[in-house]
Design a protein around this motif. Structure first.
Motif, short mmCIF file in Angstrom:
data_model
loop_
_atom_site.label_atom_id
_atom_site.label_comp_id
_atom_site.label_asym_id
_atom_site.label_seq_id
_atom_site.Cartn_x
_atom_site.Cartn_y
_atom_site.Cartn_z
N PHE A 288 31.66 -23.23 -8.05
CA PHE A 288 30.21 -23.13 -7.82
C PHE A 288 29.75 -21.69 -7.92
CE2 PHE A 288 31.10 -27.13 -5.49
CZ PHE A 288 30.30 -27.96 -6.26
N VAL A 289 28.52 -21.53 -8.35
CA VAL A 289 27.93 -20.21 -8.44
C VAL A 289 26.44 -20.36 -8.15
CG1 VAL A 289 27.55 -20.45 -10.94
CG2 VAL A 289 27.76 -18.18 -9.96
N LEU A 290 25.82 -19.31 -7.67
CA LEU A 290 24.38 -19.40 -7.40
C LEU A 290 23.58 -18.64 -8.45
CD1 LEU A 290 24.20 -18.97 -3.51
CD2 LEU A 290 24.02 -21.08 -4.86
N HIS A 291 22.50 -19.26 -8.87
CA HIS A 291 21.50 -18.56 -9.65
C HIS A 291 20.29 -18.35 -8.75
CE1 HIS A 291 22.98 -19.11 -14.05
NE2 HIS A 291 23.89 -18.57 -13.27
N TYR A 292 19.43 -17.44 -9.15
CA TYR A 292 18.30 -17.08 -8.29
C TYR A 292 17.03 -17.07 -9.13
CZ TYR A 292 22.03 -15.57 -5.16
OH TYR A 292 23.14 -15.54 -4.36
N ALA B 52 26.64 -35.59 -4.31
CA ALA B 52 27.02 -34.77 -3.15
C ALA B 52 26.20 -35.16 -1.92
CB ALA B 52 26.82 -33.29 -3.46
N GLU B 53 24.89 -35.39 -2.12
CA GLU B 53 24.02 -35.67 -0.98
C GLU B 53 24.26 -37.04 -0.37
OE1 GLU B 53 19.94 -34.66 -2.00
OE2 GLU B 53 20.37 -32.52 -1.75
N GLU B 54 24.84 -37.95 -1.16
CA GLU B 54 25.14 -39.28 -0.62
C GLU B 54 26.45 -39.27 0.15
OE1 GLU B 54 24.92 -42.23 -3.79
OE2 GLU B 54 22.93 -41.42 -4.29
N SER B 55 27.26 -38.25 -0.04
CA SER B 55 28.53 -38.17 0.68
C SER B 55 28.49 -37.00 1.65
CB SER B 55 29.68 -38.00 -0.31
OG SER B 55 29.72 -36.65 -0.75
N LYS C 108 21.36 -34.38 5.15
CA LYS C 108 22.62 -34.53 5.91
C LYS C 108 22.98 -33.26 6.66
CE LYS C 108 25.43 -38.35 4.63
NZ LYS C 108 25.07 -38.94 3.32
N GLN C 109 22.67 -32.12 6.08
CA GLN C 109 22.95 -30.84 6.76
C GLN C 109 22.11 -30.72 8.02
OE1 GLN C 109 22.38 -28.46 2.94
NE2 GLN C 109 23.75 -27.12 4.10
N LEU C 110 20.83 -31.11 7.88
CA LEU C 110 19.92 -31.04 9.02
C LEU C 110 20.37 -31.96 10.14
CD1 LEU C 110 16.20 -31.05 7.85
CD2 LEU C 110 17.51 -29.18 8.84
N GLU C 111 20.88 -33.13 9.72
CA GLU C 111 21.27 -34.14 10.71
C GLU C 111 22.57 -33.77 11.41
OE1 GLU C 111 21.27 -37.69 8.33
OE2 GLU C 111 19.08 -37.72 8.25
N SER C 112 23.38 -32.93 10.77
CA SER C 112 24.65 -32.55 11.40
C SER C 112 24.35 -31.62 12.57
CB SER C 112 25.58 -31.86 10.42
OG SER C 112 25.43 -30.45 10.52
N ASN C 113 25.15 -31.69 13.59
CA ASN C 113 24.88 -30.88 14.79
C ASN C 113 25.42 -29.47 14.66
OD1 ASN C 113 23.57 -32.99 16.21
ND2 ASN C 113 25.58 -33.90 16.60
N ILE D 108 28.09 -32.77 0.72
CA ILE D 108 26.94 -31.86 0.71
C ILE D 108 27.02 -30.87 1.88
CG2 ILE D 108 25.37 -33.32 2.07
CD1 ILE D 108 24.49 -31.01 -0.94
N ILE D 109 27.69 -31.29 2.95
CA ILE D 109 27.84 -30.38 4.10
C ILE D 109 28.69 -29.18 3.68
CG2 ILE D 109 28.65 -30.16 6.49
CD1 ILE D 109 26.72 -32.30 6.70
N GLU D 110 29.83 -29.49 3.05
CA GLU D 110 30.73 -28.41 2.64
C GLU D 110 30.11 -27.55 1.56
OE1 GLU D 110 35.18 -28.78 2.07
OE2 GLU D 110 34.62 -30.84 2.55
N ILE D 111 29.46 -28.20 0.60
CA ILE D 111 28.82 -27.44 -0.48
C ILE D 111 27.69 -26.60 0.10
CG2 ILE D 111 27.47 -27.63 -2.62
CD1 ILE D 111 29.07 -30.20 -3.24
N GLY D 112 26.90 -27.23 0.97
CA GLY D 112 25.79 -26.52 1.61
C GLY D 112 26.28 -25.32 2.43
#
Ligand code: C2E
Ligand code: CA
Ligand code: CA
Ligand code: CA
Length: 279
Positions: free
Chosen positions: A39-43, A80-83, A121-126, A86-90
Motif C-alpha cells: 500500500f502507498v498513499l497519494h495526496y 476491505a470494508e466488508e471484512s 467499521k473503524q468508527l464502530e471499533s472501540n 479495513i481495520i488493519e488497512i485503516g
C-alpha cells in the motif's frame, strides 16, 4: 419452458460464483498486500480559490498490485470494508499519514491539514481513539495537522453515538469533516449537534453544475447551510474551470479536484509545497 428456467438458474449461479470467487481472491491478496507492504498513499491538494494556495490534502489509498500495477481503491475498498481487513488497512493509513506529516514538518514543509478517510467499521471499533492517541505520541505528529473524514451515512447510522465519539476526537484536537455530504440523508436536527468542522459537497452535485439548475440550487444551499452552521465548506470533484467558477460564485472558497490537481505521490507533494512557498 422448465428447462429454460433451469438453464437460466444455472447461469445465474455461475455468475454469482464468479463474483464470490473474485471477492475471495481480492480478500486473500489484500492480506498479502498488508504483509508485503504494497500500500502507498497519494495526496490530493485542497485549494483556497481566493488565495490560490493549498490549504491541505486528502490522503488516498493506492495499492501497488504485483500484477495490476498502481490500483485505486475502487477495485478493492468495498471488499476491505466488508471484512475486518479495513481495520488493519485503516490503521496502516493512520500510521503512515502521521509518519509522513512528521517528516514533512521536520523538513520545514507546511502541508496544512491532511485528511484521513475513516470507514464505518473503524468508527464502530472501540480501539480507534486509543490507536490514534498512541500513534500521535509515538510519531510526534500533532493532532492539529490531521482531519478525519467520515462519510455522511456512517455518521447518521447512529447519530447519537457519533456525536459522543466525534466529541472525543475534537477533544484530542482533531478536526472532523463530513464526506460525500448531500448523499446520506442528514437530519438537520442532528447536523446542528454534530461536533464537525467541515462539509465536503459530494462530487455528484459538482459534476453537472454547468447543465443542471437543480444541482446548482443544491450546491448553493449546502454552501449556505454550512456557513450558517459555522462550518468550512469544500466542493469535491471539481474538474472544469466552469465548475470552479460556479462554485466560487456560490460563495464556496475551497475546492478539491482535477482542475487543480489529481492525487499525487508524496514526492510530488513536496515539489508542490516548495513551488508554492516561492509564489
Ligand atoms: P472519496 O473519499 O470520496 O475520495 C474522492 C475520490 O474522488 C478519490 O478517488 C479522488 O481521486 C477522486 N477525485 C478527486 N478529484 C476528482 C475529480 O475532479 N473528478 C473525479 N471524477 N474524481 C475526482 P479514489 O482515490 O479512487 O478513492 C475512491 C474512494 O475510495 C474514496 O472516495 C474513499 O471512499 C475510498 N478511499 C480512498 N482512500 C481510502 C482510505 O484510506 N480509507 C478508506 N476507508 N477509504 C478510502
Ligand atoms: Ca474522502
Ligand atoms: Ca468524497
Ligand atoms: Ca465518495
Amino acid at each position: 419452458a422448465k428447462s429454460q428456467g433451469r438453464n437460466r438458474y444455472i447461469f445465474f449461479d455461475q455468475e454469482m460464483n464468479q463474483e464470490t470467487n473474485e471477492h475471495l481472491e481480492v480478500e486473500k491478496s489484500l492480506h498479502k498486500a498488508l504483509v508485503n507492504q504494497e500500500f502507498v498513499l497519494h495526496y490530493q491538494p485542497q485549494v483556497n480559490l481566493k488565495s490560490g494556495k493549498i490549504i491541505g490534502f486528502e490522503a488516498l489509498l493506492r495499492w501497488k498490485h504485483p500484477k495490476r500495477g498502481l490500483t485505486a481503491p475502487g477495485y478493492f475498498i468495498h471488499v476491505a470494508e466488508e471484512s475486518e481487513l479495513i481495520i488493519e488497512i485503516g490503521n496502516w493509513v493512520i500510521k503512515e499519514v502521521m509518519r509522513q506529516l512528521k517528516e514533512w514538518h521536520d523538513k520545514g514543509l507546511r502541508p496544512g491539514k491532511v485528511a484521513i478517510n475513516i470507514a464505518g467499521k473503524q468508527l464502530e471499533s472501540n480501539h480507534l481513539i486509543a490507536f490514534i492517541l498512541q500513534n500521535l505520541k509515538e510519531s510526534g505528529c500533532r493532532p492539529e495537522w490531521i482531519e478525519l473524514e467520515i462519510v455522511e451515512r456512517f455518521i447518521m447510522k447512529d447519530a447519537t453515538k457519533s456525536i459522543a465519539l466525534l466529541k472525543r476526537f475534537r477533544e484530542l484536537g482533531l478536526d472532523i469533516s463530513i464526506d460525500d455530504f448531500g448523499t446520506g440523508h442528514s437530519s438537520l436536527a442532528y447536523l446542528k449537534e454534530l461536533p464537525i468542522t467541515k462539509l465536503k459537497i459530494d462530487q455528484s452535485f459538482v459534476q453537472n453544475l454547468e447543465n443542471s439548475s437543480e444541482d446548482r440550487a443544491i450546491a448553493r444551499t449546502i454552501i449556505e447551510l454550512g456557513r450558517g452552521l459555522g462550518l468550512v465548506v469544500l466542493a469535491e470533484g471539481v474538474e472544469t474551470k466552469a465548475q470552479k467558477e460556479l462554485i466560487h460564485s456560490s460563495g464556496c472558497d475551497l475546492i478539491q479536484g482535477y482542475v487543480f490537481s489529481k492525487p499525487v505521490d508524496a514526492k510530488s507533494v513536496e515539489e508542490m509545497l516548495k513551488n508554492q512557498s516561492h509564489m
